[in-house]
Design a protein around this motif. Structure first.
Motif, short mmCIF file in Angstrom:
data_model
loop_
_atom_site.label_atom_id
_atom_site.label_comp_id
_atom_site.label_asym_id
_atom_site.label_seq_id
_atom_site.Cartn_x
_atom_site.Cartn_y
_atom_site.Cartn_z
N THR A 14 -4.28 0.65 1.99
CA THR A 14 -3.88 1.86 2.68
C THR A 14 -2.49 2.18 2.34
OG1 THR A 14 -3.10 1.22 4.94
CG2 THR A 14 -5.19 0.95 4.52
N ASN A 15 -2.02 3.53 2.81
CA ASN A 15 -0.63 3.95 2.55
C ASN A 15 0.20 3.69 3.53
OD1 ASN A 15 -1.30 5.77 4.44
ND2 ASN A 15 -1.32 7.62 3.03
N ALA A 16 -0.23 3.14 4.63
CA ALA A 16 0.33 2.78 6.11
C ALA A 16 0.76 1.31 6.34
CB ALA A 16 -0.70 3.22 7.16
N ASN A 17 0.92 0.33 5.07
CA ASN A 17 1.47 -1.00 5.36
C ASN A 17 2.45 -1.19 4.62
OD1 ASN A 17 0.86 -3.47 6.73
ND2 ASN A 17 -0.17 -4.10 5.06
N ALA A 18 3.37 -0.49 3.93
CA ALA A 18 4.43 -0.67 3.34
C ALA A 18 5.57 -1.38 4.31
CB ALA A 18 5.18 0.59 2.53
N ARG A 19 6.38 -2.46 3.73
CA ARG A 19 7.33 -3.10 4.47
C ARG A 19 8.68 -3.19 3.82
NH1 ARG A 19 3.93 -2.01 7.67
NH2 ARG A 19 2.72 -3.25 8.94
N ARG B 293 6.02 7.85 5.59
CA ARG B 293 5.92 8.30 6.87
C ARG B 293 4.65 7.55 7.60
NH1 ARG B 293 6.19 13.15 4.16
NH2 ARG B 293 4.02 13.44 3.69
N ALA B 294 3.71 7.10 6.73
CA ALA B 294 2.56 6.35 7.51
C ALA B 294 3.14 4.99 7.62
CB ALA B 294 1.43 6.42 6.53
N SER B 295 3.99 4.62 6.94
CA SER B 295 4.30 3.16 7.22
C SER B 295 5.69 2.95 8.15
CB SER B 295 4.72 2.37 6.10
OG SER B 295 3.81 2.46 5.30
N GLY B 296 6.33 4.02 8.31
CA GLY B 296 7.51 4.02 9.25
C GLY B 296 8.67 3.37 8.46
N VAL B 297 8.84 3.69 7.21
CA VAL B 297 9.96 3.19 6.40
C VAL B 297 10.46 4.32 5.53
CG1 VAL B 297 8.75 0.97 6.21
CG2 VAL B 297 8.36 2.60 4.52
N GLY B 298 11.44 3.86 4.82
CA GLY B 298 12.18 4.81 3.80
C GLY B 298 12.25 4.03 2.29
N ALA B 299 12.59 4.80 1.37
CA ALA B 299 12.39 4.04 -0.09
C ALA B 299 13.73 4.54 -0.91
CB ALA B 299 11.16 4.75 -0.66
N ASN B 300 14.16 4.00 -1.69
CA ASN B 300 15.13 3.96 -2.70
C ASN B 300 14.71 3.97 -4.16
OD1 ASN B 300 17.32 3.91 -0.75
ND2 ASN B 300 17.69 2.03 -0.91
#
Length: 307
Positions: free
Chosen positions: A119-124, A197-204
């Motif tokens: 899913t798109n909601a499990n990034a850590r 958004r779905a995972s509650g994280v940011g990205a670089n």
């Protein structure tokens, strides 16, 4: 649906879940067989992006009455059937309507193990962000419509768009990927923003690592050959993206470019990166670009730098 994922999933039992999706669009290339292949690959991609395997598909077709020769319609459907066969998916029927402008795609049903859904909601935080196809197909297809795209660049874009994302199922079955999606109409930034958004994280992200379908893309951008959807995507992305001053307008547009049948955008635990890249090479994906990293953040913000 709450996280705007790629497909719907319906649980059958502890071992099986259905993955269901539908997609279609109007022609983006002149060759009818290639159009059918691209449309089918795009439709099948949502199942692969969720880690599933397509089982059956239904043709979804609209055609103007008395305008196109039946041979053209036949070529479109044969192109789609060829891609379905490559994906080991049976086309079992479909529906056709009269429509002023042609459109074609598939309604696809696939199968996935409930414990292996991507899913798109499990990034850590710490996950590596990886892309499996080059960017720029929206810009190229606009160039094709305007008659300004070099033939070699058009061929490269068609090759990318009709390539299947089967590797998504392979990686999910081996539990190598934490989260993912495919890059389509909302562009790289739009789809990565959805993951954040779905995972509650940011990205670089590192803009110097962006894979491009061909160097001619930059020339098309310089000639203002940019689809309206791409400009709208960039305007939306600027609400959650921070660009460093050395990021060019062309790079921003490439990251926002509305893709058709784009690659998989994967969030991979660093310990799995070697195995994932080895599988991408085995599957001969068109890119294995490491674009950046998922970071801890109180807001779903994407930071874009060079280097």
């Amino acid at each position: 649906m709450a996280t705007a994922d790629d497909a719907g999933v319906y649980l059958l039992d502890d071992e099986r879940a259905l993955v269901l999706t539908v997609d279609y669009f109007t022609p983006i290339v002149d060759d009818p067989r290639a159009y059918g292949q691209i449309a089918a690959a795009n439709s099948l991609s949502d199942v692969f992006a969720m880690g599933g395997r397509p089982l059956t598909a239904l043709n979804v077709l609209g055609m103007p009455e008395g305008v196109l020769p039946v041979q053209v319609v036949n070529s479109i459907l044969r192109g789609g059937a060829a891609k379905a066969t490559e994906a080991r998916c049976a086309i079992v029927g479909g529906h056709t309507i009269k429509n002023p402008e042609p459109f074609y795609g598939l309604s696809v049903t696939g199968l996935v193990h409930p414990d292996r859904i991507v899913t798109n909601a499990n990034a850590r935080p710490g996950d590596v962000i990886l892309l499996t196809k080059p960017l720029g197909t929206g810009i190229v297809t606009t160039g094709i419509k305007q008659g300004t795209c070099p033939p070699a660049l058009a061929r490269a874009a068609v090759t990318a768009m009709r390539a299947l994302n089967i590797v998504g199922a392979e990686l999910a079955e081996r539990r190598l990927v934490r989260a993912g999606t495919d890059v389509t109409g909302f562009g790289l930034l739009g789809h990565l923003g959805a993951i954040c958004r779905a995972s509650g994280v940011g990205a670089n992200l590192d803009a110097s690592r962006l894979p491009v379908v061909g160097p001619g893309v930059w020339k098309l951008i310089a000639e203002d050959c940019v689809p309206g959807g791409t400009r709208a995507n960039l305007q939306t992305a600027e609400e959650f993206t921070v660009f460093s001053p050395d990021i060019s307008e062309a790079q921003k547009l490439l990251m926002a470019d509305a893709q058709t049948s784009g690659g998989l955008l994967l969030c991979v635990p660093e310990t799995n990166l070697h195995a994932v890249r080895r599988e991408l090479r085995r599957q001969r994906t068109l890119a294995e670009a490491v674009l950046g990293v998922v970071v801890r953040s109180s807001r779903p913000v994407i930071q874009v730098r060079v280097g």
